[in-house]
Enzyme design. Structure first.
Site, PDB file in Angstrom:
ATOM      1  N   ARG A   8      -2.600  -2.148  -3.461  1.00  0.00           N
ATOM      2  CA  ARG A   8      -3.800  -1.339  -3.267  1.00  0.00           C
ATOM      3  C   ARG A   8      -3.728  -0.166  -4.247  1.00  0.00           C
ATOM      4  NH1 ARG A   8      -5.158   3.070   1.251  1.00  0.00           N
ATOM      5  NH2 ARG A   8      -7.304   3.415   0.624  1.00  0.00           N
ATOM      6  N   ASP A  47      -8.791  12.891  16.762  1.00  0.00           N
ATOM      7  CA  ASP A  47      -8.783  11.554  17.348  1.00  0.00           C
ATOM      8  C   ASP A  47      -9.906  11.407  18.366  1.00  0.00           C
ATOM      9  OD1 ASP A  47      -8.049   9.293  19.163  1.00  0.00           O
ATOM     10  OD2 ASP A  47      -6.364   9.185  17.777  1.00  0.00           O
ATOM     11  N   ASN A  75       0.869  -1.174   0.000  1.00  0.00           N
ATOM     12  CA  ASN A  75       0.000   0.000   0.000  1.00  0.00           C
ATOM     13  C   ASN A  75       0.912   1.232   0.000  1.00  0.00           C
ATOM     14  OD1 ASN A  75      -1.803   2.041   0.468  1.00  0.00           O
ATOM     15  ND2 ASN A  75      -2.711   1.121   2.303  1.00  0.00           N
ATOM     16  N   GLU A  86      -8.202  -5.258   5.261  1.00  0.00           N
ATOM     17  CA  GLU A  86      -8.049  -4.955   3.837  1.00  0.00           C
ATOM     18  C   GLU A  86      -6.874  -5.708   3.223  1.00  0.00           C
ATOM     19  OE1 GLU A  86      -8.647  -0.920   5.286  1.00  0.00           O
ATOM     20  OE2 GLU A  86      -9.346  -0.394   3.297  1.00  0.00           O
ATOM     21  N   HIS A 141     -12.922   2.878   0.051  1.00  0.00           N
ATOM     22  CA  HIS A 141     -12.905   1.825   1.087  1.00  0.00           C
ATOM     23  C   HIS A 141     -13.611   0.554   0.585  1.00  0.00           C
ATOM     24  CE1 HIS A 141     -13.046   5.295   4.266  1.00  0.00           C
ATOM     25  NE2 HIS A 141     -11.782   4.891   4.128  1.00  0.00           N
TER      26      HIS A 141
END
Ligand code: ADP
Length: 398
Positions: free
Chosen positions: A91, A284, A7, A385, A180
């Site tokens: 990816r 966050d 990725n 993923e 996604h």
């Protein structure tokens, strides 16, 4: 077969080496600050320590070379040589309308991915650099591209078109694509599997709530709608992204602040979402929860606004599918944040479901939160993923 999953970002490269038979992760890691000073690799063999090594990585080809060195290293390596890597799965963020599933990479495919660069100018060029670097260092090893947009290509026109002059779709392919996809695909099929059912017989809403966040409606095994659009900016309120807004805000704000439209879009991507709503406190959710408990009203407002938007999308997708059987939470917030799940579930009682507050305290595990007699099953399904990319890679290579 061992599959190397890559990725690639503009200055980073994440990797996992997965044994496709046992589906075990043999090693994983991250190269950071590629092409910048103080670049480093953080490598972690299964069952071993995570080790960070500063090493010069002027470009991604150098990074791939270091990854191979680590994987075959005498002390921290997990394979004897490059020959033990059977395939590489990459990816790729944007496959436009050209790719509705994963594809074996050929020179033609590279050209077609390049033609989608306009649609994802930050991501696709970086993904391509990763592909080219691996091809250079591992000639002859089959490579597969797995696209974030592919799973959403089944959306019907009424879901993917914007209400703007049709000529812009024809000329520039301006439409909703969604992202996604690998996660929405993996989580919806795993949710069905956990319940011992066939995904083809189910209406599933997947809530991928991470720093980036999106929701999808998966009806009969295919995606019929998703919340992200031409870019990942549309839809839910995210860590730093605004999600849906009135598009007229862009010129209004540019005018008021004396900045350009591009500047406003950058604010919408990087300074908005719960970060913006909390007056810049944090993107966050752990920080926001702590601040909210300490009485910070902006943090509380940010969390309520976030949950409300998720609940509205769940309502919309229930309507789009004419019902819902499963609502699955995944990604950083969806897997770990009990408070967000509880608040969202509070909006869903009308669907005939509930969330067991004790079970809801569990983090990062596959778990069913609703009662067996509830009409709708609410569950947590941690996403994976990399495993999904490895599976797709093996499917295509074999
Ligand atoms: P992305 O992959 O989009 O960068 P992640 O899926 O890793 O993001 O999600 C990151 C988010 O998950 C962070 O905003 C963080 O607040 C949230 N998160 C992670 N762990 C926890 C936790 N234990 N409790 C609450 N939130 C958490």
């Amino acid at each position: 077969m061992n599959v190397l999953v890559i990725n690639c970002g503009s200055s980073s490269l994440k990797y996992q080496l997965i044994d496709s038979e046992s589906e075990e992760v043999l090693a994983k890691g991250l190269c950071e600050r590629i092409g910048i000073n103080a670049s480093a690799i953080i490598h972690e063999p299964a069952g071993g320590e995570k080790v960070k090594t500063e090493v010069d990585m002027p470009d991604h080809t150098a990074a791939v070379r270091i990854v191979i060195e680590k994987l075959t290293d005498e002390s921290v390596g997990v394979i004897a040589s490059l020959k033990e890597i059977g395939a590489v799965g990459h990816r790729v963020v944007h496959g436009g309308e050209k790719f509705s599933e994963a594809t074996l990479i050929t020179p033609e495919v590279i050209k077609e991915v390049e033609s989608c660069n306009d649609l994802a100018p930050l991501h696709n060029p970086a993904n391509l650099v990763g592909i080219r670097s691996c091809m250079e260092i591992m000639p002859g090893v089959p490579m597969v591209g797995v696209f974030d947009t592919a799973f959403h290509q089944t959306m019907p026109k009424k879901a993917y078109l914007y209400g703007i002059p049709y000529e812009y779709y024809e000329k520039y392919k301006i439409r909703r694509y969604g992202f996604h996809g690998t996660s929405h695909d993996y989580v919806s099929s795993r949710a069905a599997e956990i319940l011992g059912k066939d995904r083809k017989d189910l209406k599933i809403i997947v809530c991928h709530l991470g720093n980036g966040a999106s929701i999808s409606a998966v009806d009969g095994g295919v995606c019929i709608d998703t919340s992200m659009g031409l870019t990942p900016l549309e839809g839910l309120i995210m860590g730093t992204r605004s999600g849906d807004i009135d598009p007229a805000i862009i010129s209004f704000l540019a005018d008021k602040e004396g900045i350009t439209a591009d500047d406003v879009v950058s604010i919408l991507n990087k300074k908005s979402g719960v970060l913006g709503l909390s007056n810049g406190l944090s993107s966050d959710f752990r920080d926001l929860a702590t601040a909210s408990e300490d009485g910070n009203e902006q943090a509380t407002t940010a969390l309520h606004t976030y949950a409300y938007r998720v609940a509205k999308y769940i309502g919309a997708y229930t309507a789009a599918m004419g019902g819902v059987d499963i609502i699955a939470f995944t990604a950083g917030v969806g897997e770990n944040n009990a408070a967000a799940r509880e608040e969202i579930a509070g909006y869903l009682e009308y669907l005939g479901t509930s969330v067991d507050l004790e079970k809801n305290k569990i983090r990062g595990e596959e778990i069913i939160l609703s009662k067996p007699e509830d009409k709708v099953t609410v569950m947590v399904v941690p996403t994976n993923e990399e495993l999904a990319i490895a599976r797709e890679t093996v499917r295509l290579v074999q």
